[in-house]
Design a protein around this motif. Structure first.
Motif, PDB file in Angstrom:
ATOM      1  N   ILE A 145       9.850  41.343  17.467  1.00 49.52           N
ATOM      2  CA  ILE A 145      10.550  42.275  16.574  1.00 49.52           C
ATOM      3  C   ILE A 145      11.290  43.319  17.399  1.00 49.52           C
ATOM      4  O   ILE A 145      12.479  43.582  17.180  1.00 49.52           O
ATOM      5  CB  ILE A 145       9.560  42.972  15.614  1.00 49.52           C
ATOM      6  N   TYR A 146      10.576  43.903  18.377  1.00 52.85           N
ATOM      7  CA  TYR A 146      11.186  44.955  19.184  1.00 52.85           C
ATOM      8  C   TYR A 146      12.211  44.398  20.166  1.00 52.85           C
ATOM      9  O   TYR A 146      13.181  45.090  20.510  1.00 52.85           O
ATOM     10  CB  TYR A 146      10.095  45.759  19.898  1.00 52.85           C
ATOM     11  N   SER A 147      12.021  43.167  20.610  1.00 45.83           N
ATOM     12  CA  SER A 147      13.027  42.545  21.478  1.00 45.83           C
ATOM     13  C   SER A 147      14.338  42.355  20.724  1.00 45.83           C
ATOM     14  O   SER A 147      15.422  42.667  21.234  1.00 45.83           O
ATOM     15  CB  SER A 147      12.510  41.186  21.983  1.00 45.83           C
ATOM     16  N   ILE A 148      14.254  41.850  19.499  1.00 46.62           N
ATOM     17  CA  ILE A 148      15.458  41.634  18.689  1.00 46.62           C
ATOM     18  C   ILE A 148      16.117  42.959  18.338  1.00 46.62           C
ATOM     19  O   ILE A 148      17.338  43.106  18.410  1.00 46.62           O
ATOM     20  CB  ILE A 148      15.099  40.826  17.427  1.00 46.62           C
ATOM     21  N   LYS A 149      15.311  43.963  17.969  1.00 50.18           N
ATOM     22  CA  LYS A 149      15.874  45.292  17.690  1.00 50.18           C
ATOM     23  C   LYS A 149      16.524  45.881  18.937  1.00 50.18           C
ATOM     24  O   LYS A 149      17.550  46.573  18.851  1.00 50.18           O
ATOM     25  CB  LYS A 149      14.780  46.226  17.173  1.00 50.18           C
ATOM     26  N   GLY A 150      15.932  45.609  20.092  1.00 51.21           N
ATOM     27  CA  GLY A 150      16.521  46.081  21.342  1.00 51.21           C
ATOM     28  C   GLY A 150      17.880  45.449  21.595  1.00 51.21           C
ATOM     29  O   GLY A 150      18.832  46.143  21.984  1.00 51.21           O
ATOM     30  N   PHE A 151      17.987  44.142  21.360  1.00 50.28           N
ATOM     31  CA  PHE A 151      19.289  43.466  21.481  1.00 50.28           C
ATOM     32  C   PHE A 151      20.308  44.105  20.533  1.00 50.28           C
ATOM     33  O   PHE A 151      21.455  44.367  20.906  1.00 50.28           O
ATOM     34  CB  PHE A 151      19.152  41.980  21.165  1.00 50.28           C
ATOM     35  N   MET A 152      19.881  44.318  19.306  1.00 48.73           N
ATOM     36  CA  MET A 152      20.783  44.915  18.313  1.00 48.73           C
ATOM     37  C   MET A 152      21.281  46.279  18.767  1.00 48.73           C
ATOM     38  O   MET A 152      22.469  46.588  18.679  1.00 48.73           O
ATOM     39  CB  MET A 152      20.057  45.041  16.967  1.00 48.73           C
ATOM     40  N   ASN A 153      20.375  47.111  19.258  1.00 51.29           N
ATOM     41  CA  ASN A 153      20.713  48.472  19.644  1.00 51.29           C
ATOM     42  C   ASN A 153      21.608  48.505  20.882  1.00 51.29           C
ATOM     43  O   ASN A 153      22.664  49.157  20.885  1.00 51.29           O
ATOM     44  CB  ASN A 153      19.425  49.257  19.894  1.00 51.29           C
ATOM     45  N   ILE A 154      21.203  47.807  21.933  1.00 54.36           N
ATOM     46  CA  ILE A 154      21.941  47.863  23.200  1.00 54.36           C
ATOM     47  C   ILE A 154      23.337  47.277  23.055  1.00 54.36           C
ATOM     48  O   ILE A 154      24.337  47.895  23.461  1.00 54.36           O
ATOM     49  CB  ILE A 154      21.154  47.118  24.302  1.00 54.36           C
ATOM     50  N   TYR A 155      23.425  46.096  22.470  1.00 52.99           N
ATOM     51  CA  TYR A 155      24.732  45.442  22.375  1.00 52.99           C
ATOM     52  C   TYR A 155      25.643  46.121  21.351  1.00 52.99           C
ATOM     53  O   TYR A 155      26.859  46.109  21.508  1.00 52.99           O
ATOM     54  CB  TYR A 155      24.567  43.955  22.055  1.00 52.99           C
ATOM     55  N   SER A 156      25.063  46.730  20.326  1.00 53.90           N
ATOM     56  CA  SER A 156      25.909  47.434  19.357  1.00 53.90           C
ATOM     57  C   SER A 156      26.546  48.655  20.005  1.00 53.90           C
ATOM     58  O   SER A 156      27.718  48.967  19.746  1.00 53.90           O
ATOM     59  CB  SER A 156      25.100  47.851  18.126  1.00 53.90           C
TER      60      SER A 156
END
Length: 275
Positions: A145-156
């Motif tokens: 969950i946190y890995s996917i949220k991290g991808f969302m945050n960093i790449y956004s």
């Protein structure tokens, strides 16, 4: 254009240029060509306006992500998830940029609770997607969950604050590959189920039911006689006294899904009925 919508659109333009704190109610009313009295008929304060903007954008993004997770085939689900996420960030880029820049400022408790609320809804949708894709027994699913949220945050943030063009298709493919590698090869889990739910801020389920019923009543009052209005009346009846089969409820939800005024209530009802 409705006055409330006009205020939100003009305020967003000013917030994008100046930030939340530097923008006054006076500036917003001048931009709209209305009096302060007219502003306060729509919003009690600038803080309430900001919270309404957050609701407007987060409702759209949250419901779009949830719809993808519940309706796309497994083989295309992860790609569509990332594509919709970053498409939404792009579509609402003005607001997202402001929010990312300003979220480190001091906000009141209501703002913090609202952010926790939407964050919890998005995490719930991500967990549902992980279990669909990799099974409910995946040892590292809470870390995922946190890995996917991290991808969302960093790449956004890269996507929003870089002048370089971004290929959404390639970005989505790249993140699908990275997510699959983590799910298949990561073996050490930091988050147990107990730890994950211990740190989560609980959502008031009774409060959600009241919110849904209030939303339904609000939409019923606004809609003209239509299949959407009739469906909402029946869905409200189902919430108060369960009488319909799951197939009928699913059909009623399908009737309101694509109406522009019903996207958020459709999301809330799908979550409430677990469909």
């Amino acid at each position: 254009m409705m006055k409330k919508q006009l205020i939100m659109e003009k305020a967003l333009e000013l917030f994008a240029k100046q930030g939340f704190e530097a923008t006054s109610v006076q500036q917003i009313t001048e931009q709209c060509g209305i009096s302060k009295g007219a502003f306060y008929l729509s919003f009690k304060s600038k803080d309430e306006l900001i919270l309404s903007l957050i609701d407007h954008f987060m409702m759209q993004i949250t419901s779009d992500i949830d719809y993808v997770v519940k309706n796309k085939k497994k083989e295309e689900l992860l790609y569509e998830f990332y594509y919709v996420v970053f498409s939404s960030f792009y579509k609402y880029s003005d607001f997202t940029k402001i929010f990312v820049k300003e979220q480190t400022h001091s906000f009141n408790q209501e703002f913090i609770l609202k952010i926790h609320y939407y964050d919890s809804l998005i995490e719930k949708t991500i967990l549902s997607m992980i279990e669909r894709l990799y099974g409910s027994d995946l040892k590292t699913k809470y870390d995922m969950i946190y890995s996917i949220k991290g991808f969302m945050n960093i790449y956004s943030q890269l996507f929003l604050f870089s002048n370089a063009p971004f290929d959404l298709d390639l970005l989505s493919q790249s993140l699908v590959e990275k997510t699959n590698l983590l799910a298949k090869h990561a073996s050490v889990a930091f988050f147990s189920e107990a730890l994950y739910y211990k740190i989560k801020q609980p959502i008031n389920e009774d409060g959600i039911k009241e919110q849904i019923l209030g939303n339904i009543d609000n939409k019923i009052d606004k809609l003209e006689e239509s299949i959407e209005k009739e469906s909402l009346l029946l869905l409200k009846q189902q919430m108060l006294e369960s009488t319909f089969s799951p197939a009928i409820v699913k059909g009623l939800l399908g009737n309101i899904r694509h109406h522009p005024e019903c996207r958020w209530i459709s999301y809330l009802l799908r979550s409430y009925f677990k469909m």
